[in-house]
Design an enzyme around this catalytic site. Structure first.
Site: not given
Length: 355
Positions: A236, A240
């Protein structure tokens, strides 16, 4: 018109379509009797529309407005909403519905996550940014003086309902800013997103079939990632991309800059840093600037000093101890990480963004 259903693993679905606000009630549990609808002050019409549909099912519905954009994301606003829940006697079978942009969905999710250690939340994003990023994935939170989203919780929603009709009242600048997160999805996972924008960047900024496809593709990118890694333990982190530097810029600007604009600048910084580290070629770095510029997004920054930004970078959630970590690329659709980059590379990447 038809609706599109995008599953986020086996946990919940994202519904995308026109005129789907009245579908929110169908996603609640049968024993949910009280619902708090939260909406930003400038958008009472959508909050009231959702509230009316919920009342038609016989439920008790409270409606609360919150400040627009980042000023909504404070512990003071959250505390006021917890007070509303407490005074109304909300139990663990009751729910929160957050109607608005990414700030409202972040706030609503956090309020729901903390109340009784977790009640249901349904996210109803009304901006491009909210639809493609904030409302999907279960990240919730508020800002503090020390940084963006440093206080929060992972709390997946019960459902996400994206009514594309709400984009008709979205200011053009906000729509364009939301496309910064869409571009990010193209660079980290789905190059077709970049192709669609490059083919007609003007059409990409209009509410229509091309924008819908871009939104659905970016939601799919995020859904696939968060289904595999809810709590950002590994995969994940790629979501970002551009956020480390971008969040530092947002903080330096007092959260007055639109999130997508800051992330646009952050992606250019990340691309320049990857080039300096020998990870990314010149053509891919140049493509960052060309795609973002074609949409009208910023690719340069001349605000706060490098020293001030570096202080913010050190507080980033990906930092481990004194070691800075960045999501970078080795090519389009090929995300990786750069751990502990040379200080000279960081300064040079910052200088390239200011050039």
């Amino acid at each position: 018109m038809s609706t599109t259903t995008i599953p986020v693993g086996s946990d919940y679905d994202v519904t995308v379509g026109h005129g789907v606000l009245d579908q929110v009630a169908s996603h609640l549990r049968d024993d949910t009797m009280r619902v708090l609808v939260i909406h930003p002050e400038p958008l009472p019409q959508y909050g009231q529309a959702v509230a009316a549909a919920l009342r038609a099912t016989g439920r008790e519905v409270l409606v609360e407005s919150v400040p627009d954009a980042e000023p909504a994301k404070t512990i003071e606003v959250a505390a006021r909403l917890w007070g509303v829940l407490g005074q109304a006697g909300f139990t663990r079978t009751d729910a929160v519905v957050a109607v608005g942009g990414g700030s409202v969905t972040d706030l609503g999710g956090f309020v729901a996550a903390a109340w009784l250690r977790g009640v249901d939340v349904i996210q109803v994003p009304t901006t491009v940014l909210g639809m493609v990023d904030a409302a999907v994935g279960g990240k919730t939170g508020v800002n503090t003086a020390e940084g963006k989203n440093l206080v929060g919780a992972f709390h997946p929603p019960r459902a996400v309902v994206c009514d594309l009709d709400t984009l008709s009242t979205l200011p053009h600048a906000d729509l364009v800013a939301g496309l910064g997160e869409v571009v990010k999805g193209g660079f980290i996972a789905d190059p077709v997103i970049l192709d669609l924008i490059e083919a007609d960047p003007v059409d990409a900024t209009r509410v229509g079939p091309r924008l819908r496809e871009l939104i659905e593709r970016k939601i799919t990118v995020k859904a696939n990632v968060v289904a595999a890694d809810l709590k950002e333990s590994s995969l994940r982190e790629i979501l970002n991309y551009g956020h480390t530097y971008g969040h530092a810029v947002e903080q330096a600007e007092g959260y007055r800059m639109r999130h997508g604009e800051a992330i646009s600048i952050g992606m250019v910084f990340a691309a320049e840093l990857a080039r300096l580290a020998g990870q990314l070629g010149d053509a891919d770095v140049a493509r960052h600037r060309s795609v973002l510029t074609a949409l009208g997004l910023p690719t340069t920054y001349a605000g706060a000093s490098w020293d001030r930004l570096l202080t913010a970078l050190r507080r980033d959630k990906k930092t481990r101890g004194a070691t800075l970590r960045f999501v970078t690329l080795t090519g389009v659709g090929q995300p990786t990480r750069l751990v502990g980059p040379e200080p000279a590379w960081l300064e040079a990447a910052d200088a390239a963004v200011r050039a």
